[in-house]
Every structure is written in C-alpha cells, then in structure tokens.
Design a protein around this motif. Sequence first.
Motif, PDB file in Angstrom:
ATOM      1  N   GLY A  62       0.810  -1.215   0.000  1.00 26.17           N
ATOM      2  CA  GLY A  62       0.000   0.000   0.000  1.00 26.17           C
ATOM      3  C   GLY A  62       0.839   1.258   0.000  1.00 26.17           C
ATOM      4  N   SER A  63       2.144   1.109   0.238  1.00 31.32           N
ATOM      5  CA  SER A  63       3.045   2.258   0.129  1.00 31.32           C
ATOM      6  C   SER A  63       3.187   2.634  -1.345  1.00 31.32           C
ATOM      7  CB  SER A  63       4.414   1.933   0.724  1.00 31.32           C
ATOM      8  OG  SER A  63       4.301   1.633   2.104  1.00 31.32           O
ATOM      9  N   ASP A  64       3.473   3.897  -1.606  1.00 33.45           N
ATOM     10  CA  ASP A  64       3.491   4.399  -2.985  1.00 33.45           C
ATOM     11  C   ASP A  64       4.621   3.785  -3.816  1.00 33.45           C
ATOM     12  OD1 ASP A  64       1.252   5.941  -2.811  1.00 33.45           O
ATOM     13  OD2 ASP A  64       2.292   7.847  -2.569  1.00 33.45           O
ATOM     14  N   PRO A  65       4.459   3.790  -5.133  1.00 29.83           N
ATOM     15  CA  PRO A  65       5.528   3.321  -6.023  1.00 29.83           C
ATOM     16  C   PRO A  65       6.781   4.195  -5.884  1.00 29.83           C
ATOM     17  CG  PRO A  65       3.444   3.496  -7.198  1.00 29.83           C
ATOM     18  CD  PRO A  65       3.244   4.161  -5.880  1.00 29.83           C
ATOM     19  N   GLN A  66       7.937   3.639  -6.274  1.00 26.23           N
ATOM     20  CA  GLN A  66       9.187   4.388  -6.230  1.00 26.23           C
ATOM     21  C   GLN A  66       9.073   5.655  -7.059  1.00 26.23           C
ATOM     22  OE1 GLN A  66      11.437   1.010  -7.767  1.00 26.23           O
ATOM     23  NE2 GLN A  66      12.082   2.230  -9.532  1.00 26.23           N
ATOM     24  N   ARG A  67       9.827   6.677  -6.668  1.00 26.22           N
ATOM     25  CA  ARG A  67       9.688   8.000  -7.254  1.00 26.22           C
ATOM     26  C   ARG A  67      10.895   8.381  -8.095  1.00 26.22           C
ATOM     27  NH1 ARG A  67       5.240  10.897  -5.482  1.00 26.22           N
ATOM     28  NH2 ARG A  67       3.740   9.354  -4.730  1.00 26.22           N
ATOM     29  N   ARG A  68      10.726   9.452  -8.879  1.00 27.17           N
ATOM     30  CA  ARG A  68      11.815   9.949  -9.727  1.00 27.17           C
ATOM     31  C   ARG A  68      12.941  10.513  -8.890  1.00 27.17           C
ATOM     32  NH1 ARG A  68      10.833  14.203 -14.009  1.00 27.17           N
ATOM     33  NH2 ARG A  68      12.909  13.520 -14.646  1.00 27.17           N
ATOM     34  N   GLY A  69      12.601  11.220  -7.816  1.00 22.93           N
ATOM     35  CA  GLY A  69      13.602  11.882  -6.991  1.00 22.93           C
ATOM     36  C   GLY A  69      14.380  10.906  -6.125  1.00 22.93           C
ATOM     37  N   PRO A  70      15.499  11.366  -5.537  1.00 26.22           N
ATOM     38  CA  PRO A  70      16.437  10.470  -4.847  1.00 26.22           C
ATOM     39  C   PRO A  70      16.095  10.191  -3.390  1.00 26.22           C
ATOM     40  CG  PRO A  70      17.337  12.668  -4.884  1.00 26.22           C
ATOM     41  CD  PRO A  70      16.022  12.747  -5.622  1.00 26.22           C
ATOM     42  N   ILE A  71      14.825   9.856  -3.141  1.00 26.91           N
ATOM     43  CA  ILE A  71      14.427   9.578  -1.758  1.00 26.91           C
ATOM     44  C   ILE A  71      14.020   8.120  -1.570  1.00 26.91           C
ATOM     45  CG2 ILE A  71      13.784  11.943  -1.169  1.00 26.91           C
ATOM     46  CD1 ILE A  71      11.200   9.339  -2.228  1.00 26.91           C
ATOM     47  N   ASN A  72      14.188   7.302  -2.584  1.00 28.77           N
ATOM     48  CA  ASN A  72      13.755   5.910  -2.514  1.00 28.77           C
ATOM     49  C   ASN A  72      14.609   5.098  -1.539  1.00 28.77           C
ATOM     50  OD1 ASN A  72      11.752   5.906  -4.864  1.00 28.77           O
ATOM     51  ND2 ASN A  72      13.601   6.733  -5.825  1.00 28.77           N
ATOM     52  N   ALA A  73      13.984   4.101  -0.934  1.00 27.77           N
ATOM     53  CA  ALA A  73      14.696   3.204  -0.018  1.00 27.77           C
ATOM     54  C   ALA A  73      14.800   1.818  -0.634  1.00 27.77           C
ATOM     55  CB  ALA A  73      13.978   3.122   1.320  1.00 27.77           C
ATOM     56  N   THR A  74      15.980   1.222  -0.554  1.00 28.56           N
ATOM     57  CA  THR A  74      16.121  -0.183  -0.929  1.00 28.56           C
ATOM     58  C   THR A  74      15.592  -1.041   0.208  1.00 28.56           C
ATOM     59  OG1 THR A  74      18.337  -0.324   0.015  1.00 28.56           O
ATOM     60  CG2 THR A  74      18.171   0.331  -2.312  1.00 28.56           C
ATOM     61  N   ILE A  75      15.471  -2.339  -0.041  1.00 25.91           N
ATOM     62  CA  ILE A  75      14.953  -3.246   0.982  1.00 25.91           C
ATOM     63  C   ILE A  75      15.859  -3.239   2.221  1.00 25.91           C
ATOM     64  CG2 ILE A  75      16.103  -5.238  -0.068  1.00 25.91           C
ATOM     65  CD1 ILE A  75      12.753  -5.199   1.885  1.00 25.91           C
ATOM     66  N   SER A  76      17.170  -3.078   2.016  1.00 22.42           N
ATOM     67  CA  SER A  76      18.090  -3.037   3.158  1.00 22.42           C
ATOM     68  C   SER A  76      17.793  -1.853   4.066  1.00 22.42           C
ATOM     69  CB  SER A  76      19.540  -2.977   2.664  1.00 22.42           C
ATOM     70  OG  SER A  76      20.434  -2.902   3.751  1.00 22.42           O
ATOM     71  N   SER A  77      17.539  -0.692   3.467  1.00 22.20           N
ATOM     72  CA  SER A  77      17.218   0.492   4.260  1.00 22.20           C
ATOM     73  C   SER A  77      15.919   0.292   5.032  1.00 22.20           C
ATOM     74  CB  SER A  77      17.088   1.718   3.356  1.00 22.20           C
ATOM     75  OG  SER A  77      18.308   2.011   2.712  1.00 22.20           O
ATOM     76  N   THR A  78      14.920  -0.263   4.371  1.00 22.46           N
ATOM     77  CA  THR A  78      13.625  -0.488   5.011  1.00 22.46           C
ATOM     78  C   THR A  78      13.741  -1.481   6.151  1.00 22.46           C
ATOM     79  OG1 THR A  78      12.371   0.088   3.031  1.00 22.46           O
ATOM     80  CG2 THR A  78      11.298  -1.393   4.595  1.00 22.46           C
ATOM     81  N   GLU A  79      14.492  -2.550   5.937  1.00 21.76           N
ATOM     82  CA  GLU A  79      14.683  -3.530   7.012  1.00 21.76           C
ATOM     83  C   GLU A  79      15.395  -2.901   8.199  1.00 21.76           C
ATOM     84  OE1 GLU A  79      14.965  -7.717   4.486  1.00 21.76           O
ATOM     85  OE2 GLU A  79      16.796  -6.580   4.910  1.00 21.76           O
TER      86      GLU A  79
END
Length: 364
Positions: free
Chosen positions: A272-289
């Motif tokens: 339910g979280s939004d799709p990845q974005r154009r800007g550099p704020i995305n988190a990889t699975i490692s960051s989320t974990e």
Amino acid sequence: MAIDPISFSVFQNALVGVAEQMSAIIWRTSYSTVIREMLDYSTAVFDRKGRIVAQASRIPMHLNSMSRSLHTTLTHAYPAETWQKGDIVLMNDPYWGGQHLPDIQTFMPVFVDGELVAFAGTLGHHLDVGGMRPGSYAGDATEIYQEGLRIPPIKIAQDYRLDDRLVALIGANIRQPEKTLGDLRAQTAALEIGERSIIELVGRYGVEGFCELSDEAIDSSERRMRECIKGMLEGTYTAEYFVDDDGVVDEPIRIAVKVTIRDGELEVDFTGSDPQRRGPINATISSTESATYYVIMSIADSTIPPNFGCYEPVRVIAPEGSVVNAQAPAPVVGRNAITHTIANVLYAAFSKAMPDKIPAAYYG
C-alpha cells in the motif's frame, strides 16, 4: 558441548568488544569529519555463515544493514569456499544489499588452521563517491547513475595487499581522494584488527567452541526476542504517514504499514506504500529492514544483544518497485526521507498495541 552461562556471557561480551575495538581503530585513523565527528560508520562480526553476531554501538540506521550485503556477496559473487586468508571484498551497491552509494562496506574472512570461522565487516559513509554533485548528494538526481561510483562486490585485496589498480580507479572517480581513500584504509586496518582479535578468541575456546558459542549467541537473542514479542498485545495494527515530496515532483508520498503480532512473531507489511519515485528519496529493501529493526529494538527489551537472532521472528514485506523496496535504477541517496517516515509510521502502529509505552507516532 554444554554451554556454561558465565562462559557464554564472557564470550558474548568479548565479541562485542571485538566490534568496538574495530570501531575505535576507524575513529582514530580516519581522515574525514563524517567519520571522526559524525561517527557515521559501523563495525560488526559475522559467523562463518555470514550471520551478524555482534555489532558496535554506532549509527542505529546501520542495524543489521551489512548482513544483506554479505549474504548477497556470499550467494551471488564470492561463495564462502572461494575466500582466502587476507582477502577483502568491497561494495557499495544499494541493489546488492547496500543503502546508498556513500556507504562503502568491506568484509574480511577469518581463518584458523585453514578453517573459516567468521567474517569481520566495516561500513563507512564517505565524503564523496563521485556523481553530479559534491558529496554525492544530488537532490535533483533521477537515476542512480547520477549519484556516483557504483561498486558491486569486488575483491579489492588479496593476501592483505590492496589492489592498487582498483584503488586508483576509485580515486579517479571521486572529488576528495586523499580523505576518502584514507578512510577506506582505516576500514581495512580495522578488519585486520578484528581478524586478530577473533583468532585470539578461537585460541581460547577452540574452533568448535567458538562456532557453538556464536550459534548460541544468535539462538539466545532469538529466544529472548520471541518472548518479548509474546508480551505484546496480539492483533493487527495499521498506520500511514506521508513524505511531502521527492524533491523533483511536488506530490506527497504515502508510507503504509500493517503490523501483525502473533505467537511470538511480527509481520511488518508495507503493502500500500506508494511506487518508487523519480527523486532520490527511494529506499532499498536493506534500508527499510534496518529502519524496521531499529524501531523493534527500541521497543523491545534493551538488554537483548542485537544480532541475527533478533530479526528471525520478524518478517518484512515490501513490494518490489515501491518506495520502500526500490528497484534499479531508482536514485536512493536521500533514502532517510523514507526511513525516518518508516520509523514514524511504525511507532504509530505499535502505539495501538503498546499505548503505555509508545504515546505517539513521532520518534524524533
């Protein structure tokens, strides 16, 4: 063998001491203010399977973050049987288990009498790794190629000797090679100190004893974490929180979570979280974990040693292609915009299960 509780406690603290000793070496021999003053680095000891056993007290965001990198390295690049004494593998690729490009990780195997017994690992945030902006923080980046030099797992040293060609290649792609390469050498020096200290422990306990005690360190943390979770109110709890925008497109970004507590286990579902974005704020699975583990460790029994066992009762679900599990080539350097929000949304969810302990969502 039967494990004596006192001997086990001494061993467990000794392993943490190894990680802390490695940490002290990096702090004393590094060049940059990022490491010397901000302390943006971590050190850890892993068992021979690549599971984290002990970690120094540094950046909470780095909790267990090296584990995925070492796991993918052992699985897809350098299997355990291919490592030799004195090897060092380096990587910073967020899509190989890292978080963002400035975080360079290094790993060294530890052998005793030709037998692999452990790995030592370090992670350091570096001043610059290239890219379109100084410091490798480009707020307007729209793909990871603009963020700097991307290094998948690569053997940068053999027989304790750094490969001068690879070091020169890195130096040619960064803005402050003297300080950055100096910090990298601080990391590799810490690995050698960690190796010596682990070998000393093996000398005290023997190879079999060292490995059994390492297993027990992980098993003990898992048992204690499961008991801690059993003390939480069972049920399913939901929450959402928003990031204002991604720095490129002026639209809010939704982070949604559903936490299920049942039978001593936690399921943390970010569907339910939004799709990845154009800007550099995305988190990889490692960051989320790592952000998830940070929250869980902060609300659990603070005396549980943070190692692989703590995270075994926790299942993180993060849909691929979402802002909490971005896929290449999404830019990720500012992933903290998401991970701080992950902390907020998780505290909001857990506050419904633990209202006496967590009064509100915001953790800052």
